[in-house]
Design an enzyme around this catalytic site. Structure first.
Site, PDB file in Angstrom:
ATOM      1  N   TRP A 179       0.836  -0.974  -0.156  1.00  0.00           N
ATOM      2  CA  TRP A 179      -0.264  -0.074   0.124  1.00  0.00           C
ATOM      3  C   TRP A 179       0.948   1.509   0.076  1.00  0.00           C
ATOM      4  O   TRP A 179       1.469   1.923   0.971  1.00  0.00           O
ATOM      5  CB  TRP A 179      -1.317  -0.298   1.213  1.00  0.00           C
ATOM      6  N   ARG A 226      -4.050   5.747  -3.125  1.00  0.00           N
ATOM      7  CA  ARG A 226      -2.528   5.071  -2.878  1.00  0.00           C
ATOM      8  C   ARG A 226      -1.633   5.676  -4.404  1.00  0.00           C
ATOM      9  O   ARG A 226      -2.451   6.022  -4.583  1.00  0.00           O
ATOM     10  CB  ARG A 226      -2.972   3.807  -3.727  1.00  0.00           C
ATOM     11  N   GLN A 250     -13.978   1.500  -2.491  1.00  0.00           N
ATOM     12  CA  GLN A 250     -14.087   0.345  -1.567  1.00  0.00           C
ATOM     13  C   GLN A 250     -14.816   0.292  -1.233  1.00  0.00           C
ATOM     14  O   GLN A 250     -15.227   0.850   0.224  1.00  0.00           O
ATOM     15  CB  GLN A 250     -12.641   0.108  -1.169  1.00  0.00           C
ATOM     16  N   HIS A 293      -6.783   1.756   2.716  1.00  0.00           N
ATOM     17  CA  HIS A 293      -7.902   0.717   2.268  1.00  0.00           C
ATOM     18  C   HIS A 293      -9.328   0.617   3.378  1.00  0.00           C
ATOM     19  O   HIS A 293      -9.009   1.931   4.071  1.00  0.00           O
ATOM     20  CB  HIS A 293      -7.685  -0.605   1.684  1.00  0.00           C
TER      21      HIS A 293
HETATM   22  C1  FA5 Z   1      -7.542  -4.938   0.378  1.00  0.00           C
HETATM   23  O1  FA5 Z   1      -7.239  -3.115  -0.032  1.00  0.00           O
HETATM   24  C2  FA5 Z   1      -7.399  -5.350   1.325  1.00  0.00           C
HETATM   25  N1  FA5 Z   1      -8.104  -4.171   2.580  1.00  0.00           N
HETATM   26  C3  FA5 Z   1      -9.219  -6.233   1.273  1.00  0.00           C
HETATM   27  C4  FA5 Z   1      -9.040  -7.071   2.303  1.00  0.00           C
HETATM   28  C5  FA5 Z   1     -10.370  -6.859   3.309  1.00  0.00           C
HETATM   29  C6  FA5 Z   1      -8.777  -8.279   1.779  1.00  0.00           C
HETATM   30  C7  FA5 Z   1     -10.777  -7.678   3.946  1.00  0.00           C
HETATM   31  C8  FA5 Z   1      -8.759  -9.382   3.188  1.00  0.00           C
HETATM   32  C9  FA5 Z   1      -9.943  -8.974   4.321  1.00  0.00           C
HETATM   33  P1  FA5 Z   1      -6.517  -4.462  -2.740  1.00  0.00           P
HETATM   34  O2  FA5 Z   1      -5.272  -4.582  -2.439  1.00  0.00           O
HETATM   35  O3  FA5 Z   1      -6.519  -6.451  -3.310  1.00  0.00           O
HETATM   36  O4  FA5 Z   1      -6.476  -5.282  -1.131  1.00  0.00           O
HETATM   37  O5  FA5 Z   1      -7.885  -4.370  -2.612  1.00  0.00           O
HETATM   38  C10 FA5 Z   1      -8.877  -4.896  -2.563  1.00  0.00           C
HETATM   39  C11 FA5 Z   1     -10.263  -4.636  -4.093  1.00  0.00           C
HETATM   40  O6  FA5 Z   1      -9.604  -3.001  -4.040  1.00  0.00           O
HETATM   41  C12 FA5 Z   1      -8.825  -4.431  -5.310  1.00  0.00           C
HETATM   42  O7  FA5 Z   1      -9.781  -6.380  -5.272  1.00  0.00           O
HETATM   43  C13 FA5 Z   1      -9.842  -3.604  -6.293  1.00  0.00           C
HETATM   44  O8  FA5 Z   1     -10.943  -3.946  -6.332  1.00  0.00           O
HETATM   45  C14 FA5 Z   1     -10.285  -2.841  -5.480  1.00  0.00           C
HETATM   46  N2  FA5 Z   1      -8.093  -2.094  -4.936  1.00  0.00           N
HETATM   47  C15 FA5 Z   1      -7.235  -1.745  -5.678  1.00  0.00           C
HETATM   48  N3  FA5 Z   1      -6.416  -1.090  -5.903  1.00  0.00           N
HETATM   49  C16 FA5 Z   1      -6.641  -0.648  -6.424  1.00  0.00           C
HETATM   50  C17 FA5 Z   1      -7.167   0.628  -7.701  1.00  0.00           C
HETATM   51  N4  FA5 Z   1      -5.449   0.855  -7.245  1.00  0.00           N
HETATM   52  N5  FA5 Z   1      -7.831   1.177  -8.374  1.00  0.00           N
HETATM   53  C18 FA5 Z   1      -8.696   0.386  -8.057  1.00  0.00           C
HETATM   54  N6  FA5 Z   1      -9.302  -0.388  -7.592  1.00  0.00           N
HETATM   55  C19 FA5 Z   1      -8.483  -0.622  -6.904  1.00  0.00           C
END
Ligand code: FA5
Length: 338
Positions: free
Chosen positions: A163, A207, A221, A181
């Site tokens: 992150w 981010r 999210q 997040h």
């Molecule tokens: C997380 O952010 C974790 N907090 C999710 C989580 C929550 C896991 C609870 C377990 C338990 P991640 O980085 O994979 O995970 O992001 C989750 C979702 O946010 C991704 O599947 C995507 O749909 C969205 N996302 C992440 N980064 C981006 C981005 N740069 N632009 C748009 N959508 C994004």
């Protein structure tokens, strides 16, 4: 022949010259089509002042009649020309500011609409609301403690690299950041409430990363958290299956694979089958015992599951949007399609 024939009084008591001055002054002060018409009737109409003056010519002697008659006819031509000119101007010019042109046809007022991200967030949260989850919100400007520490991501933990963080740059608040997040709301919710907990948390995340067709530097999210006695991985799968059915239809295939997030154990990602490919839509897992303990919960008594998904990515799939950057570029050609 009298020298002052131009101002010669007629029988009606008004000279051609006086009438000319009165007509031009009155014309200058007309502001609307209605006033212009009243002017025409008042000066050039059948009972108008110029017509009255011409009618009075009969009472003048022959010499005066010729001179005054010629002057009056010439004034008629002059006033008619001025009227035509003003009439054209009044038709082509716009209604004066502040007035309403009641002759314009009615137009439908432009109504705004909900942003596509908002529409998707509402659909997602409603699906979970119907399964007993409550919608709550949390701060976008967050403390490092909730974004990382309480989620089992200590300062030197390599998981922080996932992150790329936008820090609030201040000498006195160097532990403040824009949340990367929505997971800090897991810690905040557990800290402030006793189990059972079932919440969904929509909101913006930030981010420090370069953008491309599937990555924005700010995006939404929707976090989910359920904590209670006896919650198992089967509850996690059942809930997320049901969610996928509600959003993508009952025939949609769903796949879970192992994934790593420091705040869950075990961790998974969930993908759906889309045009022959598996597309990841969320991360999830059983809440890590350390996270439960950090919030003051007894991890031998309580268990729970959590998930986090990106509504823009889900909307992209559903609406065949090829570039996530459309969501925040404020282009009405895109936004009005929803
Ligand atoms: C997380 O952010 C974790 N907090 C999710 C989580 C929550 C896991 C609870 C377990 C338990 P991640 O980085 O994979 O995970 O992001 C989750 C979702 O946010 C991704 O599947 C995507 O749909 C969205 N996302 C992440 N980064 C981006 C981005 N740069 N632009 C748009 N959508 C994004």
């Amino acid at each position: 022949m009298p020298k002052d024939h131009g101002v010669q009084a007629t029988q009606a008591g008004e000279s051609v010259e006086e009438l000319k001055i009165a007509a031009i002054t009155a014309l200058d002060s007309t502001e609307s089509g209605e006033q212009l018409e009243a002017w025409r009737v008042g000066f050039l109409g059948r009972k108008g002042r110029l017509t009255g003056l011409l009618r009075g010519l009969g009472s003048l002697d022959i010499e005066h009649r010729k001179v005054v008659g010629a002057a009056a006819n010439s004034l008629r031509g002059e006033l008619e020309a001025l009227y035509e000119e003003r009439s054209k101007q009044s038709k082509s010019s716009q209604a004066p500011v502040g007035s309403i042109d009641i002759t314009l046809p009615g137009r439908r007022p432009a109504l705004g609409g909900l942003h596509p991200s908002t529409q998707m967030i509402r659909e997602i949260t409603q699906a979970f609301n119907e399964m007993g989850f409550q919608t709550i919100e949390g701060p976008e400007v967050e403390l490092e403690k909730y974004n990382f520490d309480m989620l089992n991501i200590p300062a030197n933990h390599p998981a922080r690299d996932q992150w790329d963080t936008i820090w609030v740059d201040s000498d006195t608040h160097n532990d403040v950041l824009l949340r990367t997040h929505t997971s800090p709301m897991q810690a905040r919710t557990m800290e402030a409430n006793d189990p059972p907990i079932r919440v969904v948390v929509p909101g913006k995340c930030y981010r420090y990363e370069s953008t491309d067709a599937t990555h924005e530097w700010h995006f939404n999210q929707v976090e989910g958290l359920a904590v209670d006695e006896g919650i198992t991985f089967a509850d996690l799968k059942g809930t997320l299956y049901e969610f996928a059915r509600r959003i993508f239809g009952s025939q949609r295939k769903v796949r879970f694979r192992c994934d790593f997030f420091p705040f869950v154990e075990p961790g998974v990602d969930m993908s759906i089958e889309w045009n022959g490919n598996w597309i990841e839509i969320l991360g999830a897992g059983m809440v890590h015992p350390k996270v439960l303990e950090n919030a003051g919960y007894d991890s031998t008594k309580y268990t729970g599951f959590a998930f986090g998904m990106g509504p823009e990515r889900i909307s992209m799939l559903r609406n065949e949007i090829t570039d996530i950057r459309h969501f925040f570029s404020n282009d009405l050609r895109f936004l009005t399609q929803f």
